[in-house]
Design a protein around this motif. Structure first.
Motif, PDB file in Angstrom:
ATOM      1  N   GLN A 219       0.812  -1.196   0.000  1.00 45.95           N
ATOM      2  CA  GLN A 219       0.000   0.000   0.000  1.00 45.95           C
ATOM      3  C   GLN A 219       0.851   1.254   0.000  1.00 45.95           C
ATOM      4  O   GLN A 219       2.061   1.198   0.189  1.00 45.95           O
ATOM      5  N   VAL A 220       0.164   2.374  -0.187  1.00 49.42           N
ATOM      6  CA  VAL A 220       0.827   3.661  -0.343  1.00 49.42           C
ATOM      7  C   VAL A 220       0.530   4.548   0.855  1.00 49.42           C
ATOM      8  O   VAL A 220      -0.605   4.597   1.326  1.00 49.42           O
ATOM      9  N   LEU A 221       1.518   5.259   1.342  1.00 43.66           N
ATOM     10  CA  LEU A 221       1.259   6.350   2.280  1.00 43.66           C
ATOM     11  C   LEU A 221       1.270   7.639   1.476  1.00 43.66           C
ATOM     12  O   LEU A 221       2.245   7.944   0.792  1.00 43.66           O
ATOM     13  N   TRP A 222       0.157   8.364   1.543  1.00 40.28           N
ATOM     14  CA  TRP A 222       0.017   9.588   0.747  1.00 40.28           C
ATOM     15  C   TRP A 222       0.532  10.795   1.503  1.00 40.28           C
ATOM     16  O   TRP A 222       0.255  10.973   2.686  1.00 40.28           O
ATOM     17  N   LEU A 223       1.244  11.647   0.751  1.00 36.36           N
ATOM     18  CA  LEU A 223       1.660  12.936   1.302  1.00 36.36           C
ATOM     19  C   LEU A 223       0.774  14.023   0.708  1.00 36.36           C
ATOM     20  O   LEU A 223       0.081  13.792  -0.286  1.00 36.36           O
ATOM     21  N   ASP A 224       0.807  15.200   1.300  1.00 32.55           N
ATOM     22  CA  ASP A 224      -0.073  16.290   0.836  1.00 32.55           C
ATOM     23  C   ASP A 224       0.288  16.714  -0.585  1.00 32.55           C
ATOM     24  O   ASP A 224       1.444  16.577  -1.017  1.00 32.55           O
ATOM     25  N   GLY A 225      -0.679  17.255  -1.297  1.00 34.43           N
ATOM     26  CA  GLY A 225      -0.523  17.557  -2.714  1.00 34.43           C
ATOM     27  C   GLY A 225       0.288  18.807  -3.021  1.00 34.43           C
ATOM     28  O   GLY A 225       0.694  19.006  -4.166  1.00 34.43           O
ATOM     29  N   VAL A 226       0.552  19.655  -2.035  1.00 34.56           N
ATOM     30  CA  VAL A 226       1.258  20.909  -2.300  1.00 34.56           C
ATOM     31  C   VAL A 226       2.754  20.757  -2.007  1.00 34.56           C
ATOM     32  O   VAL A 226       3.595  20.980  -2.872  1.00 34.56           O
ATOM     33  N   ARG A 228       4.142  17.853  -0.735  1.00 37.79           N
ATOM     34  CA  ARG A 228       4.525  16.428  -0.695  1.00 37.79           C
ATOM     35  C   ARG A 228       5.392  16.174   0.530  1.00 37.79           C
ATOM     36  O   ARG A 228       6.461  15.575   0.466  1.00 37.79           O
ATOM     37  N   ARG A 229       4.891  16.625   1.630  1.00 37.68           N
ATOM     38  CA  ARG A 229       5.665  16.557   2.871  1.00 37.68           C
ATOM     39  C   ARG A 229       4.815  16.112   4.059  1.00 37.68           C
ATOM     40  O   ARG A 229       5.283  15.360   4.906  1.00 37.68           O
ATOM     41  N   PHE A 230       3.564  16.569   4.099  1.00 39.05           N
ATOM     42  CA  PHE A 230       2.733  16.259   5.261  1.00 39.05           C
ATOM     43  C   PHE A 230       1.918  14.988   5.019  1.00 39.05           C
ATOM     44  O   PHE A 230       1.315  14.815   3.952  1.00 39.05           O
ATOM     45  N   ILE A 231       1.924  14.121   6.022  1.00 40.48           N
ATOM     46  CA  ILE A 231       1.289  12.810   5.893  1.00 40.48           C
ATOM     47  C   ILE A 231      -0.236  12.955   5.871  1.00 40.48           C
ATOM     48  O   ILE A 231      -0.808  13.695   6.658  1.00 40.48           O
ATOM     49  N   ILE A 283       6.758  14.132   6.897  1.00 39.29           N
ATOM     50  CA  ILE A 283       7.453  12.854   6.741  1.00 39.29           C
ATOM     51  C   ILE A 283       8.870  12.955   7.307  1.00 39.29           C
ATOM     52  O   ILE A 283       9.361  12.008   7.932  1.00 39.29           O
ATOM     53  N   ASP A 284       9.515  14.130   7.163  1.00 42.55           N
ATOM     54  CA  ASP A 284      10.879  14.266   7.706  1.00 42.55           C
ATOM     55  C   ASP A 284      10.862  14.254   9.239  1.00 42.55           C
ATOM     56  O   ASP A 284      11.768  13.725   9.878  1.00 42.55           O
ATOM     57  N   GLU A 285       9.792  14.812   9.811  1.00 42.98           N
ATOM     58  CA  GLU A 285       9.654  14.753  11.277  1.00 42.98           C
ATOM     59  C   GLU A 285       9.504  13.296  11.719  1.00 42.98           C
ATOM     60  O   GLU A 285      10.133  12.858  12.697  1.00 42.98           O
ATOM     61  N   LEU A 286       8.689  12.544  10.960  1.00 40.32           N
ATOM     62  CA  LEU A 286       8.458  11.149  11.325  1.00 40.32           C
ATOM     63  C   LEU A 286       9.764  10.353  11.271  1.00 40.32           C
ATOM     64  O   LEU A 286      10.055   9.546  12.157  1.00 40.32           O
ATOM     65  N   ILE A 287      10.569  10.619  10.227  1.00 40.51           N
ATOM     66  CA  ILE A 287      11.839   9.893  10.082  1.00 40.51           C
ATOM     67  C   ILE A 287      12.758  10.195  11.266  1.00 40.51           C
ATOM     68  O   ILE A 287      13.339   9.283  11.857  1.00 40.51           O
ATOM     69  N   THR A 288      12.838  11.468  11.623  1.00 37.77           N
ATOM     70  CA  THR A 288      13.680  11.856  12.757  1.00 37.77           C
ATOM     71  C   THR A 288      13.208  11.171  14.039  1.00 37.77           C
ATOM     72  O   THR A 288      14.011  10.614  14.801  1.00 37.77           O
ATOM     73  N   GLU A 318      15.069   5.620   2.780  1.00 37.80           N
ATOM     74  CA  GLU A 318      14.918   5.402   4.228  1.00 37.80           C
ATOM     75  C   GLU A 318      13.907   4.290   4.493  1.00 37.80           C
ATOM     76  O   GLU A 318      12.793   4.341   3.975  1.00 37.80           O
ATOM     77  N   VAL A 319      14.293   3.319   5.253  1.00 32.16           N
ATOM     78  CA  VAL A 319      13.351   2.265   5.649  1.00 32.16           C
ATOM     79  C   VAL A 319      13.175   2.320   7.165  1.00 32.16           C
ATOM     80  O   VAL A 319      14.157   2.260   7.915  1.00 32.16           O
ATOM     81  N   MET A 320      11.935   2.515   7.578  1.00 35.64           N
ATOM     82  CA  MET A 320      11.654   2.574   9.025  1.00 35.64           C
ATOM     83  C   MET A 320      10.858   1.340   9.413  1.00 35.64           C
ATOM     84  O   MET A 320       9.903   0.985   8.738  1.00 35.64           O
ATOM     85  N   THR A 321      11.240   0.697  10.491  1.00 37.40           N
ATOM     86  CA  THR A 321      10.412  -0.404  11.004  1.00 37.40           C
ATOM     87  C   THR A 321       9.874   0.005  12.375  1.00 37.40           C
ATOM     88  O   THR A 321      10.513   0.753  13.111  1.00 37.40           O
ATOM     89  N   PHE A 322       8.654  -0.478  12.637  1.00 37.64           N
ATOM     90  CA  PHE A 322       8.001  -0.091  13.882  1.00 37.64           C
ATOM     91  C   PHE A 322       7.676  -1.333  14.701  1.00 37.64           C
ATOM     92  O   PHE A 322       7.206  -2.330  14.151  1.00 37.64           O
TER      93      PHE A 322
END
Ligand SMILES: *Cc1c(COP(=O)(O)O)cnc(C)c1O
Length: 356
Positions: A219-226, A228-231, A283-288, A318-322
């Motif tokens: 599946q896809v995680l969508w980012l905002d259309g303007v 392409r940063r906000f989840i 998305i960059d906040e989430l990665i951090t 970047e691959v994040m596992t939870f």
């Protein structure tokens, strides 16, 4: 008092699937469907339950050309004592009118639609599967039917409800999925139709879904259309993060679909004393946060899966596992409570269940 619904019974009822047959999703349809028509000047007329069958539309029907349509999705659950449960169905019909307003479709009478659904379910109750985790999927939808190629809102519509017995979403039990963060395609933009349940949003999403599959993700995680940063969302589910033990989800901003499962999870979290936050998440906040081990769980929430744990997220390289790719304790808790109430194995102390 609601208008009378005429009933025409199927002359040859279909063979129902065996109790242990694999049902899949959306492939089998019951014997009857509900329809009503909208005619300008007359409103919604001719409510009827009739045999499930192909419908006759002109090739020029406006829905085929300009996509003026909306849909809903909910489920009926058979409990151990034979009762039929609907889960917050009023919210689905409220959302029909929200979607309708955006798509310039005339509003429906929400209470009448729920009544019509219940009448249909009474006729089709033997179609509700009873094996563990199965349900009867309910698909209400509206299409523009004018035979006309000019671009304008239609003057005639059809509202229908069809029913489909469906299997367990997770044949092997609740298991985490791997998600690909889409950085080129977007699903919706502010000012667009993202908050409406309209087929075009899905048409726009297919290409990214196909790309995710090709890359080995489900599946896809969508980012905002303007930016392409906000989840925004994950596939066709709303998305939740447990960050430092707090439940965080993107705020409804016009491009996110306001899910009923999302609302339920937020309400439940407050009841169990969990801190919640609806806000922008970059998305960059989430990665951090993920790199410093502060993202404890990630899950999607929607009617189909209820709760869908995310084991891995990939954004560029970047691959994040939870939670070590395993289902987290809060994901499991929300899943158990919500499905318990739906199937009647847990007391509905929330007022979520509507009996048929
Ligand atoms: C339907 C839908 C959801 C989930 O909504 P529920 O009411 O919880 O089923 C989330 N995102 C999209 C895009 C949807 O179409």
């Amino acid at each position: 008092m609601f208008p009378a619904i005429s009933v025409t019974r199927a002359s040859k009822p279909k063979q129902k699937p065996a109790a242990d047959a694999p049902l899949g999703f959306g492939q089998i349809f019951t014997d009857h469907m509900f329809s009503m028509d909208y005619v300008e000047g007359q409103g919604w007329i001719n409510p009827r339950i009739e045999p499930y069958a192909p419908i006759c539309l002109e090739p020029s029907a406006m829905v085929f050309h300009y996509g003026q349509a909306i849909f809903e999705g909910l489920k009926a659950y058979k409990t151990a004592d034979g009762a039929i449960n609907l889960f917050r169905p009023q919210l689905n019909f409220e959302r029909v009118n929200v979607s309708n307003a955006r798509m310039v479709i005339p509003p429906v009478d929400e209470a009448f639609c729920l009544y019509a659904l219940k009448e249909l379910l009474k006729i089709e109750q033997d179609w509700i599967p009873t094996a563990d985790g199965t349900s009867l999927y309910i698909r209400p939808f509206i299409i523009a039917t004018d035979p006309y190629l000019g671009v304008r809102p239609a003057h005639t519509y059809r509202f229908m409800i069809i029913l489909s017995p469906s299997g367990r979403y997770y044949p092997q039990g609740l298991s985490p999925v791997n998600i690909y963060v889409e950085e080129d395609y977007v699903r919706a933009v502010k000012g667009g139709t993202g908050f409406a349940k309209t087929p075009g949003n899905y048409a726009a999403s297919l290409i990214a879904q196909a790309k995710a599959y090709k890359t080995g993700y489900v599946q896809v995680l969508w980012l905002d259309g303007v930016h392409r940063r906000f989840i925004e969302e994950v596939g066709s589910m709303n998305v939740f993060f447990v960050i430092d033990g707090k439940l965080v989800t993107p705020a409804l901003n016009g491009s996110i679909l306001p899910g009923i499962t999302r609302r339920t999870v937020l309400e439940l979290a407050k009841r169990i004393g969990l801190e919640t936050e609806e806000r922008e998440i970059a998305i960059d906040e989430l990665i951090t946060l993920a790199k410093s081990g502060r993202v404890n769980e990630v899950f999607g929430a929607g009617t189909a899966a209820v709760i869908s744990p995310v084991g891995e997220l990939r954004y560029k390289d970047e691959v994040m596992t939870f939670n070590d790719g395993k289902i987290g304790p809060l994901s499991q808790k929300f899943y158990d409570i919500i499905t318990g109430v739906q199937y009647g194995t847990r007391i509905d102390e929330y007022g979520w269940i509507e009996k048929v």
